[in-house]
Design an enzyme around this catalytic site. Structure first.
Site, short mmCIF file in Angstrom:
data_model
loop_
_atom_site.label_atom_id
_atom_site.label_comp_id
_atom_site.label_asym_id
_atom_site.label_seq_id
_atom_site.Cartn_x
_atom_site.Cartn_y
_atom_site.Cartn_z
N GLY A 11 0.83 -1.20 0.00
CA GLY A 11 0.00 0.00 0.00
C GLY A 11 0.87 1.25 0.00
O GLY A 11 2.10 1.19 0.13
N PHE A 12 0.21 2.38 -0.13
CA PHE A 12 0.90 3.67 -0.23
C PHE A 12 1.80 3.92 0.99
O PHE A 12 3.02 4.12 0.86
CB PHE A 12 -0.18 4.75 -0.38
CG PHE A 12 0.27 6.17 -0.28
CD1 PHE A 12 1.46 6.60 -0.87
CD2 PHE A 12 -0.51 7.10 0.41
CE1 PHE A 12 1.86 7.93 -0.78
CE2 PHE A 12 -0.13 8.42 0.50
CZ PHE A 12 1.06 8.84 -0.08
N ILE A 13 1.22 3.87 2.17
CA ILE A 13 2.00 4.19 3.37
C ILE A 13 2.93 3.03 3.75
O ILE A 13 4.09 3.24 4.11
CB ILE A 13 1.05 4.56 4.54
CG1 ILE A 13 0.24 5.82 4.17
CG2 ILE A 13 1.83 4.78 5.83
CD1 ILE A 13 -0.88 6.16 5.14
N TYR A 153 -16.42 3.51 7.57
CA TYR A 153 -14.94 3.49 7.60
C TYR A 153 -14.45 4.01 8.95
O TYR A 153 -13.68 3.34 9.65
CB TYR A 153 -14.38 4.35 6.46
CG TYR A 153 -12.89 4.62 6.59
CD1 TYR A 153 -11.97 3.58 6.56
CD2 TYR A 153 -12.40 5.92 6.75
CE1 TYR A 153 -10.61 3.82 6.69
CE2 TYR A 153 -11.05 6.17 6.88
CZ TYR A 153 -10.16 5.12 6.85
OH TYR A 153 -8.81 5.36 6.99
N LYS A 157 -12.60 2.03 12.30
CA LYS A 157 -11.32 2.46 12.88
C LYS A 157 -11.48 2.78 14.37
O LYS A 157 -10.61 2.51 15.18
CB LYS A 157 -10.77 3.67 12.12
CG LYS A 157 -10.31 3.33 10.70
CD LYS A 157 -9.06 2.46 10.73
CE LYS A 157 -8.53 2.18 9.34
NZ LYS A 157 -7.25 1.47 9.36
#
Ligand SMILES: NC(=O)c1ccc[n+]([C@@H]2O[C@H](COP(=O)([O-])OP(=O)(O)OC[C@H]3O[C@@H](n4cnc5c(N)ncnc54)[C@H](O)[C@@H]3O)[C@@H](O)[C@H]2O)c1
Length: 337
Positions: A11-13, A153, A157
């Site tokens: 993934g991006f991070i 979402y 979290k």
């Protein structure tokens, strides 16, 4: 050599964090399902880059495949787990809420079970600024009450934060939850504004600007963000003896080695200034399609990042114009435009 399991390594991070950890001499064990939420080739290219370092290895698997995840943990015995894999994206959670329950609730529970059985030194997991939801008191502080999530979402979290607190309490599992604020930069996500705006401007297609542009975001440059994560790896929370031992401004739980930390730039940027920074970089105006506010969206986010600085001595600082410039340079090179 210290071993870190990074979930969401493609993934991006996760990609940027893995790169930084490898550069610092850690061994990185990646775990990612390469889900097709966005272009899988981008994820493959990120993994290919990481695989050039012999201290990186990866397993392709879903978080929901507990046996696969557990066997990897038993074989590798990581010292630290950084859990970033998730079904991300605020808007998509209105279309496909089930993906969030499965990846973020069931998946995160599986990661916590592995961490507990391994007795890792530190479990660090991604939450989001979206948990602040309808809160209007800004900048957002980890000490604020967060009970008004606006999307599934954000709700998953917030659930992760509660789940993690209970495991930290019951099993003495040092746990840090990060709340990230709109992360952007090279290798960024195609579903996020910077990517869509850049693509739209280059291809002369209209870009959707929500709430008629009356939005603010605390944009965090990805290299700053992963530096913050890296420093927090070494700042494992310790259960306080009494509530009176908790330093002022610290979100440390009175009953568990657990804290929540914002990672943001502490800078509220107008969406239209962000658009103008992209236009300047591309030397071309956008075709603007002004829209109403989207369901579940919030008009502003702004982080109080004092706790991050107190714990690590570090404050993210990249100016949005500088970060946009680096993203646009990457985009042009990657897509050869
Ligand atoms: N990028 C942001 O602005 C931002 C802001 C707040 C929070 N976050 C959180 O940070 C984390 C990383 O986000 P990102 O921007 O790198 O997103 P990303 O979508 O690029 O990365 C997530 C990775 O997890 C993998 N994945 C998804 N579901 C999975 C599953 N069930 N099993 C295994 N792998 C799975 C995906 O293939 C992907 O490579 C996420 O937890 C996200 O919710 C991101």
């Amino acid at each position: 050599m210290r071993k870190v399991l990074v979930t969401g390594s493609a993934g991006f991070i996760g990609f940027h964090l893995s790169k930084l950890l490898l550069a610092e001499g850690f061994q990185v064990i990646g775990y990612d399902a390469m889900t097709d939420y966005y272009d899988v080739r981008l994820k493959e290219r990120r993994h290919q880059q990481l695989l050039q370092n012999q201290n990186f290895s990866c397993t392709i698997g879903m978080l929901e495949e507990f046996d696969k995840l557990k066997s990897l943990c038993d074989a590798e015995k990581p010292d630290v787990i950084v859990h970033l894999a998730a079904q991300a994206g605020v808007r998509y959670s209105l279309e496909n809420p089930r993906a969030y329950i499965e990846s973020n609730v069931v998946g995160t529970f599986n990661v916590m079970e592995c961490a507990r059985e391994l007795g890792v030194d530190h479990l660090l997991m991604a939450s989001t600024s979206s948990v602040y939801g309808a809160n209007e008191d800004m900048p957002y502080s980890e000490l604020h009450k967060v009970d008004a999530q606006m999307t599934i979402y954000a709700a998953t979290k917030k659930a992760n934060e509660a789940m993690a607190h209970s495991y930290a309490h019951l099993w003495d599992l040092p746990t840090t939850m990060f709340r990230f604020f709109t992360v952007y930069g090279p290798w960024g996500r195609p579903d996020m504004a910077l990517f869509k705006f850049t693509k739209g401007i280059i291809e002369d297609t209209p870009i959707d600007i929500y709430n008629n542009g009356d939005m603010f975001r605390d944009f965090t440059y990805v290299e700053d963000l992963v530096k913050g994560i890296r420093l927090l790896v070494d700042a494992a929370p310790v259960r306080p003896e009494t509530a009176a031992d908790i330093p002022e401004g610290d979100s440390l739980s009175p009953v568990a080695p657990y804290r929540v930390v914002n990672i943001g730039n502490s800078d509220k940027v107008r969406l239209m200034d962000f658009v103008e920074a992209i236009e300047t970089e591309l030397g071309k105006p956008a075709i603007r399609n002004y829209m109403e506010m989207q369901a579940g969206d919030v008009p502003a986010t702004w982080a109080d990042a004092t706790l991050l600085q107190t714990l690590t001595g570090y404050k993210p600082q990249t100016d949005v114009r500088e970060g946009v410039k680096k993203f646009v340079a990457w985009y042009k090179d990657y897509y050869n435009v």
